[in-house]
Design a protein around this motif. Sequence first.
Motif, short mmCIF file in Angstrom:
data_model
loop_
_atom_site.label_atom_id
_atom_site.label_comp_id
_atom_site.label_asym_id
_atom_site.label_seq_id
_atom_site.Cartn_x
_atom_site.Cartn_y
_atom_site.Cartn_z
N SER A 78 0.99 -1.15 -0.02
CA SER A 78 -0.07 -0.06 -0.13
C SER A 78 0.85 1.42 -0.14
CB SER A 78 -0.90 0.09 1.05
OG SER A 78 -1.67 -1.11 1.28
N LYS A 103 -16.24 6.15 2.84
CA LYS A 103 -15.22 5.16 2.76
C LYS A 103 -14.64 5.07 1.34
CE LYS A 103 -16.56 2.66 6.91
NZ LYS A 103 -15.32 3.26 7.73
N SER A 104 -13.50 5.51 0.98
CA SER A 104 -12.94 5.17 -0.27
C SER A 104 -12.06 3.90 -0.31
CB SER A 104 -11.92 6.32 -0.74
OG SER A 104 -11.40 5.97 -1.92
N SER A 105 -11.76 3.49 1.00
CA SER A 105 -10.92 2.43 1.20
C SER A 105 -11.70 1.50 1.88
CB SER A 105 -9.65 2.61 1.87
OG SER A 105 -8.84 1.30 2.13
N ARG A 154 -10.15 -2.54 -1.10
CA ARG A 154 -10.04 -1.69 -2.25
C ARG A 154 -9.55 -0.30 -1.83
NH1 ARG A 154 -11.95 3.50 -4.18
NH2 ARG A 154 -12.44 3.16 -6.44
N GLY A 155 -8.78 0.22 -2.41
CA GLY A 155 -8.36 1.49 -2.49
C GLY A 155 -7.36 1.84 -1.23
N PRO A 156 -6.39 0.83 -0.84
CA PRO A 156 -5.31 0.89 0.10
C PRO A 156 -4.69 2.27 -0.16
CG PRO A 156 -4.55 -0.71 -1.47
CD PRO A 156 -6.09 -0.30 -2.17
N THR A 187 -5.88 5.21 0.74
CA THR A 187 -6.82 6.33 0.53
C THR A 187 -7.67 6.74 1.77
OG1 THR A 187 -8.53 4.97 -0.37
CG2 THR A 187 -6.91 5.87 -1.95
N GLU A 188 -7.13 6.16 2.94
CA GLU A 188 -7.85 6.68 4.17
C GLU A 188 -7.26 7.84 4.64
OE1 GLU A 188 -8.09 2.86 6.99
OE2 GLU A 188 -6.46 2.44 5.56
N SER A 225 -12.63 10.99 2.93
CA SER A 225 -12.45 9.56 2.90
C SER A 225 -12.05 9.02 4.38
CB SER A 225 -11.46 8.82 1.91
OG SER A 225 -11.20 7.60 2.05
N ARG A 282 -11.20 2.22 6.77
CA ARG A 282 -11.59 1.24 6.15
C ARG A 282 -12.35 0.03 7.06
NH1 ARG A 282 -5.84 -1.96 5.17
NH2 ARG A 282 -4.71 -1.23 7.13
N SER A 292 -7.63 -2.82 -6.33
CA SER A 292 -7.96 -3.59 -5.00
C SER A 292 -6.67 -4.43 -4.93
CB SER A 292 -9.11 -4.40 -4.88
OG SER A 292 -10.31 -3.71 -5.03
#
Length: 840
Positions: A419, A736-738, A752-754, A756-757, A805, A808, A826
């Motif tokens: 990530s 949540k984007s991740s 999904r989306g690591p 992006t938190e 965002s 997760r 992902s």
Amino acid sequence: MSEELESTRRALEAAVAAASGAAELTRLLADYQERLAAAAASEAEALTRLKETEARLKSVERQATQLAKNLAEQKYQTEVALWRLESVQESRWSKLGDAIHTKKPGEVARTLRSPINKRPAPKRSDFAPTPLAAPPPVESVVPTTAGPAVSAPLAEGFVVPKGPLTRPYLTVAAIVDRRSEALFRYEWRQVTNFGPDNWEAMLDQHRPHLLFVESVKPGPLQGNGGRWLEELAGRTRGLRDLVEECGRRGIRTVFWHSGGPVSASVPMASYFDHVLATSEARAREWRAALRHDRVAVLPVATQPRVHNQIPAAEGRKAIALLGTAVQGTLPADFPKSYLPTPTTAAATPSAGATAPGANQTAGAPPSVGAVVPTTGAAPTAGAVSPSAGAVTPSAGAAPSVGAVPSVGVAVPAVGATPSPGGPTAVTGQTAPAPLREGQVPHPGPNKTSDEGGHQPGAAYGGISSGTAGGAGRTGSSAVPGAGAARPGVRKTADEGGPRPLSAYGGDVPVVAPWGPLITSKATYDDLLTAYRSAALVLAGPDADARTIEELSACGTPIMQLAAPIATDEESLRRALASVQEYLVAEDQSAAEAHLAWRATISVTPLLDPIIATAGLPSIRNAASIAAITAVSDPTELDRVLAQLHRQAHAPGQLVIVAEGMDAATVEKSARAVHRGDVIVRETGAPATRGAALDRALRLADGDLVAVLDPRDLYGEYYLADLVRYFAAVDAEIIGKSSYYAHIPGTGATLLRGPGTEHRFLPELAGATLLARRPTLTDLGIPDVSDEWDETLMRQCRTDGIRVYSADRYSYVRVPPAANERLLSSSHLQGYTPAEPLAMI
């Protein structure tokens, strides 16, 4: 016999079908990865050429600038020389000299009439420019194939916000240090720019409702410019005169003892109407010293506006020391010369194997891609003896020195890309449930090393002390299960011991230089940046409890030491190995960070009873939540009601739009589960999911609107966590984007989306939205069944609406099948259930 053969045949067919689905998913992932790698290589080549062109352009610009300067200077010098020559030739003295020399008047006349022979004028071609210097070499761009494919964030890095105020009607004159000034600056209208020489003018100008004084200590964090230190020490009576004048004007006075011995503050605190202590034990001391009951508790808390998980612009790099973390002075070359060499002969783990702690021999390396479906598991410990600098895992803490990750660690699968941002470690494994609105926590009986206050983590979600082996915590604690051995913990280094870092797969992280977190000249703004710049904080036994609480609220990794680390070579090597092993356990560290953040307490609800006790009104917006959803059959209704019933922060209103179902039946089922307001409507005709949600949105009347998808899973703290982010960030929509996604057909779990938190990023999943109702109503929900959230997020980018965002956790998406958009952004976590990873 035939039945057995038939059952065996059916089982084989099912196994072949499952294997075929898994193989197809693997092929798709490999294909997307190959395409992504090719695109990344092309992008890297283009970037390399761009850098070379930019370097050549800069070199040419420098040369051209220098040539222009040289040419201008040469022209100037030439023009000056010509002017001087012409002046001499046209002068009378020159002509008179020629006539005297020849002594012939006729010769003088012929000389004057003859043409003048001049040398040819210089040409521009005679002056060749200096050859251009060769441009400096450009480092080639390394192709990056890591996802996810998301938009650029709206803002990077934490900045101290300007508002808004929780109680803008309340004016408070405060004598506090810089840390408390940041803690209370968003709770009321705060006045701090006054001293012993101008407090009367301040009272006349601002007319405060409350005088709030803290036991400020000298140092870089002292407030009010240090003008009240003499008065707080009792050497002068300026503060006593201020308190007496406040009494004559009807202004309430409160004294908060935030640290130091009680005896030093009693003489001055006796003049105040009310006294606050940081714990109930310290409050009892104050009641005995003052001989009255006007003593309350204001424990150590955080301000979400400044203590949050928004990262620093530069990211986390340093290893910071807090308190007496090292016994002595670190070597000058530490940690470079102490970095271990990864074992090259390590056995290659097989994909999909079980991680240690679950049917595997202790001490064996975990398998690549292994994910153990166990929540709340602690890291293992191979503790160093106290003399060598033991590190003790405790509630909300990191593992001890020599610790290795065990149960619950998700190791990246073969071919997976790490990530963005690198590995992180966090605190907060065992934590009490978050407080509900208006609830004041019980501080617990633990004390800090210098005062009778609480230990961080006992009741407030920080880290409490423990035994050197890490088998359990010592002393009393408000956390359930205190003192009991934690599962999967090795008591000594002999029981398995630390494993080579190569056993975890991937590269061993290079540990940055170690240095103190707090320097003697650091301001509080510098400290807020340092909180977010540390990759890991090693906290000594005497570490400040308030600093640890703020670090936990910022999501900063913490290792609590039971004893300072010795500076002999063996102790330093083991401590460095433990730090690296902790940073490698990225997934488990992130989960612990979230638990530590969840256990911290905001100061906002703690001030309500204190303000009321002082006789002042405390009115603020509680932000009611309305949950909206659309269902099409009884199964979806049962699922969404089950998800809603488990919420720790239940919404005040539930709006359901049902398609093909009787409204009375739906309302009856909903009221059996939800005790708040329930609104149910039938669609009448078939409608898209987006249209049904938009109709539910128009019927909602809460301050915040949560969108729930009956096909997905929501954890107990889903709404409770999202609501807290509204107090921390300035955003209109949070989601949540991740997130974790589980594909039932193949049994695969994806992240999904690591990376992006905790970013302002308009790429949220529609089923995770928690938005301010006026904003979401103005946007509207698009009239489409699938991917309505993509259309909504595009509109947010167009209108410039701030979208945040969050984390997760506490949510699992359950799509019917994997699509290109999900797979391209992902990482495969394994063929296991997603709930143990997400529902923490």
